[in-house]
Each structure stands twice: as structure tokens, then as C-alpha cells.
Design a protein around this motif. Structure first.
Motif, mmCIF file in Angstrom:
data_model
loop_
_atom_site.group_PDB
_atom_site.id
_atom_site.type_symbol
_atom_site.label_atom_id
_atom_site.label_comp_id
_atom_site.label_asym_id
_atom_site.label_seq_id
_atom_site.Cartn_x
_atom_site.Cartn_y
_atom_site.Cartn_z
ATOM 1 N N PRO B 75 -13.692 59.497 -37.923
ATOM 2 C CA PRO B 75 -14.540 60.681 -37.990
ATOM 3 C C PRO B 75 -13.688 61.928 -37.723
ATOM 4 C CG PRO B 75 -15.544 59.002 -36.577
ATOM 5 C CD PRO B 75 -14.185 58.504 -36.942
ATOM 6 N N GLY B 76 -13.784 62.921 -38.593
ATOM 7 C CA GLY B 76 -13.009 64.151 -38.419
ATOM 8 C C GLY B 76 -11.589 64.062 -38.940
ATOM 9 N N GLY B 77 -11.139 62.867 -39.354
ATOM 10 C CA GLY B 77 -9.757 62.698 -39.813
ATOM 11 C C GLY B 77 -9.635 62.927 -41.313
ATOM 12 N N PRO B 121 -19.447 52.488 -34.185
ATOM 13 C CA PRO B 121 -20.470 52.005 -35.132
ATOM 14 C C PRO B 121 -19.951 51.964 -36.575
ATOM 15 C CG PRO B 121 -21.398 53.632 -33.640
ATOM 16 C CD PRO B 121 -19.921 53.633 -33.405
ATOM 17 N N GLU B 122 -19.052 52.882 -36.920
ATOM 18 C CA GLU B 122 -18.483 52.865 -38.277
ATOM 19 C C GLU B 122 -17.619 51.621 -38.499
ATOM 20 O OE1 GLU B 122 -18.478 57.707 -39.099
ATOM 21 O OE2 GLU B 122 -16.562 56.621 -39.091
ATOM 22 N N TRP B 123 -16.775 51.316 -37.520
ATOM 23 C CA TRP B 123 -15.961 50.095 -37.610
ATOM 24 C C TRP B 123 -16.859 48.860 -37.740
ATOM 25 C CZ3 TRP B 123 -11.480 49.027 -39.225
ATOM 26 C CH2 TRP B 123 -10.330 49.769 -38.922
ATOM 27 N N ARG B 124 -17.964 48.864 -36.976
ATOM 28 C CA ARG B 124 -18.832 47.678 -36.993
ATOM 29 C C ARG B 124 -19.541 47.549 -38.338
ATOM 30 N NH1 ARG B 124 -21.758 47.102 -31.186
ATOM 31 N NH2 ARG B 124 -21.741 44.907 -31.832
ATOM 32 N N ALA B 125 -19.905 48.683 -38.948
ATOM 33 C CA ALA B 125 -20.515 48.638 -40.283
ATOM 34 C C ALA B 125 -19.492 48.148 -41.304
ATOM 35 C CB ALA B 125 -21.030 50.029 -40.660
#
Lengths: 243, 243
Positions: B75-77, B121-125
Motif C-alpha cells: 500500500p502506498g508503494g 489483509p492484502e497479502w491474505r487475499a
């Protein structure tokens, strides 16, 4: 150096006991003829017979990976004549620990330094004798215990090209100074949850080493619980530097 | 999840770019059909394009040893929308460091915790989507940077069976507490002579982990100088725990 016995262990390892003057020792090499192998000196805290199972396990693993391995009895260890000064210092240390008193530097010096002064020349004489054998080749590694002996060997013996050491406590200040002069690659093991070991002192020792390549492997499992995968890591370390 | 490009690198590695909603990512698998491979998530500090050469090197090495590897943009990268709160905290941190002022816990919390709350949560998705592919299998490893993300993943994501982490500084107290709840095997890397890293804090973090099997590998070579032999050690760690 005189070989006093020879036995073949499981076809792969030839074990020969020897004496070098009054010092008993063991040499492990490949069971079948092969090219000269780089040698690893196996240090231990003294009492060759008691330490034999662990030393044999390390040696067999090294021989399987193309090395030769050797060990000798420490001054005052096993059946060798008692080392009165060291035994007095050890009794003092145990008294201090039992009484919950701080262990002063003097006790540590009297316990460790005379042993190092005796043991290192013996190891170097052993090296002279073994490197004369056709089945042994340089460069040489040092692996194992009595940290102060390993540090002195790494600092002063130019034939030692790499050393695996156990970061221990009760290291005399003089040994910390010697550690700064060590320049060879080091692989240092630390048991993180070893209650008998002072972790800060062990980290201070690792920090002191002058070597540009030094690696610390810290594991859980208590004083004797070094994980088995560290045996493989040790052999890979020696393979990088002795071949 | 939508694959947006596919290229074969040197016949051995298939590289596929994907998007998961707005998040760009890359998946590396074996170039030829083979059994489903255990997956390693490659963490990094953000800026996928800048990090690509290092990530590709790690991924190729993992694929050569029978794993699949993936990474996503933070996020933000990179080209993702700016993360205003985190960028303000980063500017504060740089101001404090430039002025030689102590870095207070509040800055560290504002820098790290919102990023962790978004990224995990992004990694988990991503994990949900990738584990649905026939060429990917569990269990899963996590390897690499942003220590706080790795700690949270190791603590809360039950599909992560082993993690390789870089012991870093500027770790919020909340993350130290999470570290105590981590129970999976850990392989922790520390650059001993990294002037931008607080060694005591890194050792404190290693100490905090609740895992029964945790190993610290400390090396010389500065912040980016992790020795190449650590790549092999990392793959052996994942081979022990993901196969």
C-alpha cells in the motif's frame, strides 16, 4: 606420533588411536584410499572417553563430506596427570556459584589461561605430526569447545584457515583481546536459552572478533540442544573455506 | 486475480504479472509442468519496480529448489495511491534523524502500524487467490522485509508455516507483543554492522518471538551485504518446513 589401534567403522570411516608423546588422540579418515583430505581439529572440554560419542558423530559426518577429523585429550583431562592449578580454580568457581557470589576475573583467568597455555602448543604439535601424513592436507579447520583455546588457535596458528566456535561465558579479558586479532572466517554457535551461559558476554565475544567474515548462529534448545541442521551448516562452512 | 503478462525466463522460470483488484503482483513458478509447489511470499519495503532485480534473484533461486514465489506491491508503494498518514510519519522520522533527536514511539507507531493494518489483509487475499491455482500448494512461507508485516503474518495467518525475517529497528511496541504470540519456525537475519539498524533492538525482537524453533543468523557486510551463502541457508530452512 605412534598409532596404537586401527578400526574400520561401517566401511566408510577409518578410526585410528594415537599417542603423541604422552597425549592420547584419535584420527578419523576415509575408509578407502582417496585424495588427501583437509583436516578439522575437534576441540572439546576434556575427557575424551566421555566425549567420544559426540566427537565420533561429528567426525563421521565430516569424513562423509570429504574431510579428515582429529581430536586429542586436554591437559588434565581423562587419564592425563591432574592439572592442579586449574582444578583449584574450578573448585573456587563452583564455591562462588554455589554461594551465589559474583565470579571475579581472577578465578576465570586462573581457570582458563594455564589450560590455554598448555593446550595450544600441544594442538600445534599434533598438527605438525598429522600434516606429515600423506592422507592429510591443509588448510585446516578448528571446531568446538573450550572457546579460549579456539580463539588462541585462530589468532596464532597460521595453518588454521577457518574456525567454528561455541560462544561461551567465563572468557578471560585477555581472550577478548586475542579475539580482536583473529582475522580468519568464523562460524559461531550460541544457544540462546542456555541458562549456564551469559548471553551478553557471548554476544560481546562475537562482536570482538576481528574477522571480516563472521557469522553467528543462535538457536533454542538449551546447553546441549544444538539442532541437528547445524551439523550440515558447519560442514558447508568448512567446505567453503578448506576446499 | 487477473494475469496481465507472462514470460519465460531462461526456460526454468515462468514469470507472470497479475493484478488483484488494484494491487499489482508477480508470480514465479517452474517453467515446465511439475507437481504443485509450496509457495513463498516475498516481502519487501515497497516499490516493486525498484526491488525487482533482488526479488527476481530470490524467486529464481526458490523456483530452482522446487518452490513457487510471489510478491505484491505494498500500500502506498510504486504506482499505488500515496498513503498520506504513513508519508507524514516518514517525513517526521527523517526530520528527527536529521536533527539528531530521539525517535519517539509515536512516530514509529504512525509510520508502521497503518501500513501493517492495510498490507496484511492484502497479502491474505493474495494467498486465497494463489492457493486456488493448481500449480500452487500449501504450506506457505513468508520471507523478507517490513519486519512488522512479517511478524503480523506469522502471528495471525495459519497457512504460514515458516518465516524468514530481517531483524530490524523501529519496531512498534505492539509488534514486540505480537512477536511473543508467534509460534511457527523462524529464520531471522541480522546484519551485525548495519549502522542504520539498532542491534540491541533487533536482538530484543529475536528474544521476544514465542517460537520454539527460532534461529538467528548474524553476519557482517553492512545493510545490503547479506552474504550469498545465506540464500542457500534460507532455501534449506524452507525445505525443512514446507515439504
Amino acid at each position: 606420533m605412534r598409532f596404537t589401534s586401527e578400526s574400520r567403522l561401517d566401511d566408510h570411516v577409518l578410526e585410528r588411536e594415537f599417542t603423541l608423546g604422552e597425549i592420547p588422540g584419535v584420527l578419523w579418515t576415509a575408509g578407502s584410499a582417496s585424495a588427501p583430505a583437509p583436516l578439522v581439529l575437534l576441540g572439546h572440554p576434556g575427557g575424551l572417553r566421555r566425549m567420544y560419542p559426540r566427537l565420533l558423530a561429528r567426525a563421521s559426518h565430516l569424513v562423509a563430506d570429504g574431510f579428515a577429523a582429529t581430536t586429542i585429550e586436554l591437559p588434565g583431562g581423562g587419564d592425563r596427570p591432574r592439572f592442579a592449578a586449574v582444578e583449584e580454580a574450578r573448585a573456587e568457581l563452583h564455591r562462588a556459584l554455589a554461594a551465589g557470589e559474583p565470579v571475579d576475573d581472577g578465578i576465570v583467568d586462573r581457570l582458563v589461561l594455564p589450560l590455554v597455555d598448555e593446550a595450544v602448543p600441544e594442538w600445534r604439535a599434533c598438527l605438525d605430526a598429522l600434516l606429515a601424513l600423506p592422507e592429510i592436507d591443509g588448510p585446516v579447520g578448528y571446531a568446538g569447545g573450550v572457546i579460549a583455546i579456539g580463539v588462541r588457535m585462530a589468532a596464532v596458528e597460521p595453518r588454521i584457515a577457518a574456525a567454528l566456535l561455541f560462544a561461551g561465558s567465563y572468557v578471560p579479558r585477555a581472550v577478548l583481546d586475542e579475539a580482536r586479532r583473529v582475522a580468519i572466517p568464523l562460524h559461531v554457535l550460541l544457544q540462546w536459552d542456555d541458562e549456564g551461559n551469559d548471553r551478553q558476554m557471548a554476544l560481546q565475544l562475537f562482536d570482538a572478533f576481528g574477522s571480516q567474515e563472521k557469522t553467528l548462529h543462535a538457536n533454542m534448545g538449551g546447553h546441549t540442544g544444538v539442532p541437528s541442521f547445524e551439523g550440515e551448516a558447519a560442514n558447508r562452512f568448512f567446505a567453503r573455506h578448506l576446499r
